[in-house]
Design a protein around this motif. Structure first.
Motif, PDB file in Angstrom:
ATOM      1  N   ALA A   1      49.198  52.941  76.984  1.00  0.00           N
ATOM      2  CA  ALA A   1      47.980  53.754  77.086  1.00  0.00           C
ATOM      3  C   ALA A   1      48.072  54.991  76.198  1.00  0.00           C
ATOM      4  N   VAL A   2      49.235  55.615  76.166  1.00  0.00           N
ATOM      5  CA  VAL A   2      49.422  56.790  75.296  1.00  0.00           C
ATOM      6  C   VAL A   2      49.171  56.408  73.846  1.00  0.00           C
ATOM      7  N   GLU A   3      49.755  55.301  73.419  1.00  0.00           N
ATOM      8  CA  GLU A   3      49.572  54.865  72.026  1.00  0.00           C
ATOM      9  C   GLU A   3      48.118  54.540  71.725  1.00  0.00           C
ATOM     10  N   ARG A   4      47.451  53.903  72.650  1.00  0.00           N
ATOM     11  CA  ARG A   4      46.027  53.576  72.455  1.00  0.00           C
ATOM     12  C   ARG A   4      45.186  54.850  72.350  1.00  0.00           C
TER      13      ARG A   4
ATOM     14  N   THR B   1      42.405  48.455  80.319  1.00  0.00           N
ATOM     15  CA  THR B   1      43.571  47.733  79.811  1.00  0.00           C
ATOM     16  C   THR B   1      44.797  48.016  80.675  1.00  0.00           C
ATOM     17  N   GLY B   2      44.970  49.266  81.079  1.00  0.00           N
ATOM     18  CA  GLY B   2      46.105  49.633  81.932  1.00  0.00           C
ATOM     19  C   GLY B   2      46.066  48.943  83.275  1.00  0.00           C
ATOM     20  N   ARG B   3      44.889  48.945  83.904  1.00  0.00           N
ATOM     21  CA  ARG B   3      44.757  48.258  85.202  1.00  0.00           C
ATOM     22  C   ARG B   3      45.021  46.759  85.058  1.00  0.00           C
ATOM     23  N   ALA B   4      44.500  46.171  83.995  1.00  0.00           N
ATOM     24  CA  ALA B   4      44.699  44.730  83.780  1.00  0.00           C
ATOM     25  C   ALA B   4      46.185  44.414  83.574  1.00  0.00           C
ATOM     26  N   ALA B   5      46.890  45.263  82.853  1.00  0.00           N
ATOM     27  CA  ALA B   5      48.328  45.049  82.631  1.00  0.00           C
ATOM     28  C   ALA B   5      49.091  45.109  83.950  1.00  0.00           C
ATOM     29  N   MET B   6      48.712  46.025  84.811  1.00  0.00           N
ATOM     30  CA  MET B   6      49.386  46.139  86.101  1.00  0.00           C
ATOM     31  C   MET B   6      49.070  44.943  86.999  1.00  0.00           C
ATOM     32  N   GLU B   7      47.840  44.461  86.941  1.00  0.00           N
ATOM     33  CA  GLU B   7      47.484  43.272  87.712  1.00  0.00           C
ATOM     34  C   GLU B   7      48.290  42.065  87.239  1.00  0.00           C
ATOM     35  N   ARG B   8      48.404  41.909  85.922  1.00  0.00           N
ATOM     36  CA  ARG B   8      49.198  40.796  85.365  1.00  0.00           C
ATOM     37  C   ARG B   8      50.672  40.898  85.761  1.00  0.00           C
ATOM     38  N   ALA B   9      51.154  42.130  85.917  1.00  0.00           N
ATOM     39  CA  ALA B   9      52.562  42.339  86.274  1.00  0.00           C
ATOM     40  C   ALA B   9      52.836  42.044  87.746  1.00  0.00           C
ATOM     41  N   GLY B  10      51.764  41.885  88.531  1.00  0.00           N
ATOM     42  CA  GLY B  10      51.962  41.529  89.930  1.00  0.00           C
ATOM     43  C   GLY B  10      51.714  42.640  90.932  1.00  0.00           C
TER      44      GLY B  10
END
Length: 187
Positions: A132-135, A148-157
């Motif tokens: 997120a910082v880089e984006r 994007t951050g929320r989706a990444a966390m959902e994918r991570a479980g």
């Protein structure tokens, strides 16, 4: 904690017991409006009133020149800074950077409560924050970074995500949907 302080050269430690802090009949609560209300304030009603009350008492009892609070609990740090400014408590509040394990997980006693599956997924939070910082640095709009951050966390479980938000660094207000224009924090 006491042995760590001693090894670091601490000469004096103030660690009152609960009964000393909250005598029978104690009925005063300190509330900090605004910065305490969103994010963890919404997820944990009353939490920051407890923090503000005990920190007020400790600062007034000790009268330190400096008080250091970890940035891992960034909203709490901002609540304490607002409290100190509003009540004219003569102390400099400093934020200490978050200490992390090699895999990126923030060092916290609360992590002892994670299940093995939660502990395995937990480092993905640090990865999502770094991404997120880089984006944001690249000019990606805030709303897309948050999604994007929320989706990444959902994918991570992660089974429950209270929030993944980009906020103004000082007062934690929402930023517009576009690119950031000033100091911000990802929470």
């Amino acid at each position: 904690a006491a042995s760590l302080l001693e090894r670091a050269g601490c000469d004096l430690r103030f660690a009152p017991r609960v009964a000393e802090m909250y005598a029978p009949g104690f009925s005063t609560t300190v509330t900090v409006s605004g910065v305490s209300e969103p994010l963890d304030g919404a997820a944990r009603p009353g939490h920051f009133a407890g923090v503000a009350t005990v920190v007020s008492k400790l600062l007034l009892q000790c009268g330190p020149d400096v008080a250091v609070f970890g940035e891992k609990d960034y909203q709490q740090l901002q609540v304490i800074k607002r409290l100190v400014a509003d009540l004219d408590i003569p102390v400099e509040v400093i934020g200490a950077p978050t200490a992390r394990a090699e895999d990126g997980l923030a060092l916290s006693s609360r992590n002892a409560y994670l299940t093995p599956a939660e502990r395995e997924a937990a480092p993905s939070l640090a990865a999502a924050l770094r991404d997120a910082v880089e984006r944001l640095r690249g000019g990606t709009p805030v709303d897309r970074v948050e999604n994007t951050g929320r989706a990444a966390m959902e994918r991570a479980g992660f089974s429950r995500i209270d929030y993944f938000e980009v906020r103004d660094a000082a007062d934690l207000t929402h930023l517009g949907p576009g690119p950031i224009t000033g100091p911000a924090r990802i929470l």
